[in-house]
Design a protein around this motif. Sequence first.
Motif, PDB file in Angstrom:
ATOM      1  N   PHE A  23       0.771   5.398  -0.026  1.00  0.00           N
ATOM      2  CA  PHE A  23       1.020   4.760   1.172  1.00  0.00           C
ATOM      3  C   PHE A  23       0.198   5.495   2.284  1.00  0.00           C
ATOM      4  O   PHE A  23      -0.140   4.848   3.325  1.00  0.00           O
ATOM      5  CB  PHE A  23       2.403   4.606   1.623  1.00  0.00           C
ATOM      6  N   PRO A  26      -4.055   4.499   1.180  1.00  0.00           N
ATOM      7  CA  PRO A  26      -4.207   3.909   0.083  1.00  0.00           C
ATOM      8  C   PRO A  26      -5.485   3.474  -0.330  1.00  0.00           C
ATOM      9  O   PRO A  26      -6.046   3.271  -1.532  1.00  0.00           O
ATOM     10  CB  PRO A  26      -3.654   2.452   0.767  1.00  0.00           C
ATOM     11  N   ARG A  42      -4.844  -3.541  -3.139  1.00  0.00           N
ATOM     12  CA  ARG A  42      -3.977  -2.800  -2.073  1.00  0.00           C
ATOM     13  C   ARG A  42      -2.453  -3.201  -2.886  1.00  0.00           C
ATOM     14  O   ARG A  42      -1.701  -2.201  -2.579  1.00  0.00           O
ATOM     15  CB  ARG A  42      -3.957  -3.215  -0.681  1.00  0.00           C
ATOM     16  N   TYR A  46       0.211  -0.330  -3.541  1.00  0.00           N
ATOM     17  CA  TYR A  46       1.425  -0.034  -2.743  1.00  0.00           C
ATOM     18  C   TYR A  46       2.361  -0.221  -4.127  1.00  0.00           C
ATOM     19  O   TYR A  46       3.679   0.586  -4.114  1.00  0.00           O
ATOM     20  CB  TYR A  46       1.867  -1.243  -1.995  1.00  0.00           C
TER      21      TYR A  46
END
Length: 126
Positions: A23, A26, A42, A46
């Motif tokens: 986080f 990233p 992405r 995450y």
Amino acid sequence: MSRSERSPLLLAGLLATSGVAHFAAPRQFDAIVPRVLPGAARAWTYASGAAELALAAGVALPRTRRAAALATAAFFVGVFPANVQMALDWRGRPAPLKAASLGRLPLQLPLVLWARGVAKGGEGRS
């Protein structure tokens, strides 16, 4: 605290640190998401960071440790393709970076064995 008591907490700390890094920074993780996976890199970054945080919490708690450690072993196997992707992508980088990317590949095995050992209540030698 004995070594066998520290081992799960060290594993949880490793997972938590990596999870937070997904986080906090990233882009470095986006770059190693295998391109064969659908959707945005992405989202995978995450999702894997959230999984690591959940696994860290599970490994840290004695009540959920066994199941979380087994899931952690499976997770380490599951993210191996990202390390392969990194090694492939970094073939043209300077020698130290290339060596680091290749060095990550065999490190997955001790991580898997460590997680299995924590699941069994040992220190990671199984």
